[in-house]
Design a protein around this motif. Structure first.
Motif, mmCIF file in Angstrom:
data_model
loop_
_atom_site.group_PDB
_atom_site.id
_atom_site.type_symbol
_atom_site.label_atom_id
_atom_site.label_comp_id
_atom_site.label_asym_id
_atom_site.label_seq_id
_atom_site.Cartn_x
_atom_site.Cartn_y
_atom_site.Cartn_z
ATOM 1 N N HIS A 52 -17.394 48.378 22.031
ATOM 2 C CA HIS A 52 -18.563 48.209 22.891
ATOM 3 C C HIS A 52 -18.315 49.024 24.154
ATOM 4 O O HIS A 52 -17.461 48.667 24.966
ATOM 5 N N LEU A 53 -19.039 50.142 24.297
ATOM 6 C CA LEU A 53 -18.888 51.047 25.429
ATOM 7 C C LEU A 53 -19.914 50.695 26.497
ATOM 8 O O LEU A 53 -21.108 50.610 26.214
ATOM 9 N N THR A 54 -19.442 50.481 27.709
ATOM 10 C CA THR A 54 -20.330 50.266 28.849
ATOM 11 C C THR A 54 -20.115 51.416 29.826
ATOM 12 O O THR A 54 -18.985 51.667 30.267
ATOM 13 N N VAL A 55 -21.200 52.117 30.138
ATOM 14 C CA VAL A 55 -21.161 53.256 31.045
ATOM 15 C C VAL A 55 -21.722 52.817 32.391
ATOM 16 O O VAL A 55 -22.870 52.365 32.474
ATOM 17 N N LEU A 56 -20.910 52.952 33.432
ATOM 18 C CA LEU A 56 -21.305 52.548 34.781
ATOM 19 C C LEU A 56 -21.605 53.747 35.684
ATOM 20 O O LEU A 56 -22.159 53.583 36.762
ATOM 21 N N PRO A 124 -16.282 51.776 45.901
ATOM 22 C CA PRO A 124 -15.439 50.714 46.463
ATOM 23 C C PRO A 124 -15.612 49.380 45.724
ATOM 24 O O PRO A 124 -14.711 48.551 45.714
ATOM 25 N N GLN A 125 -16.747 49.193 45.045
ATOM 26 C CA GLN A 125 -16.990 47.947 44.321
ATOM 27 C C GLN A 125 -16.452 47.962 42.884
ATOM 28 O O GLN A 125 -16.293 46.914 42.279
ATOM 29 N N ARG A 126 -16.205 49.129 42.327
ATOM 30 C CA ARG A 126 -15.703 49.213 40.955
ATOM 31 C C ARG A 126 -14.850 50.465 40.765
ATOM 32 O O ARG A 126 -15.202 51.534 41.231
ATOM 33 N N GLU A 127 -13.723 50.294 40.081
ATOM 34 C CA GLU A 127 -12.849 51.426 39.770
ATOM 35 C C GLU A 127 -13.278 52.136 38.492
ATOM 36 O O GLU A 127 -13.151 53.336 38.377
ATOM 37 N N ASP A 128 -13.739 51.359 37.501
ATOM 38 C CA ASP A 128 -14.069 51.917 36.190
ATOM 39 C C ASP A 128 -15.316 52.789 36.251
ATOM 40 O O ASP A 128 -16.328 52.397 36.821
#
Length: 149
Positions: A52-56, A124-128
């Motif tokens: 399951h790939l989630t793209v941010l 700053p809220q997410r590294e991924d």
């Protein structure tokens, strides 16, 4: 998580079929790849693909001669263009995957020569920039290695 593990999981996607694509929020893209199922111990949870790939991060879906849609195309029920465009992936198979450190930009080429290009970033809220969860417990992520200045 080391680069070898991420690369191994990405290469395991080759030959797998896209079973579902969703745009759950804003520019986020969620892609179920491989047979649908649930994680061990989570049998009552929503079924997802084997991977399951989630793209941010910002992304673009294109053909050889045109752009089908991009991450900032309006979505939702009032603007179905984004969902319609990404739904073209359902039923296609992964034929190639490219990604490497330090940026972890990601290109997945699907059958019918449709590449999904992810321009990896973090905030700053997410590294991924993107991450993959597996029904077998596998977890990897593309985390850009940015110099802090």
């Amino acid at each position: 998580m080391d680069a070898f593990s991420v690369t191994r999981v990405l290469h395991e996607l080759i030959g797998q079929r896209c079973e579902n694509v969703e745009n759950p929020h804003g520019s986020v893209l969620s892609i179920d790849i491989g047979p649908m199922g649930t994680r061990v111990g989570e049998e009552n949870a929503k079924a997802h693909g084997w991977r399951h790939l989630t793209v941010l991060s910002p992304w673009r879906l294109e053909t050889l001669d045109k752009i089908l849609t991009v991450w900032n195309t309006p979505g939702g029920t009032e603007h179905p263009d984004l969902v319609v465009a990404v739904s073209r992936l359902i039923g296609l198979r992964v034929v190639n995957v490219e990604s490497s450190p330090p940026a972890w930009d990601l290109t997945i080429t699907w059958s019918s020569d449709i590449p999904l290009r992810v321009f990896a970033d973090s905030t700053p809220q997410r590294e991924d920039a993107w991450f993959i969860l597996g029904t077998d417990g596998e977890e990897v992520a593309g985390v850009p290695n940015k110099e802090r200045y």
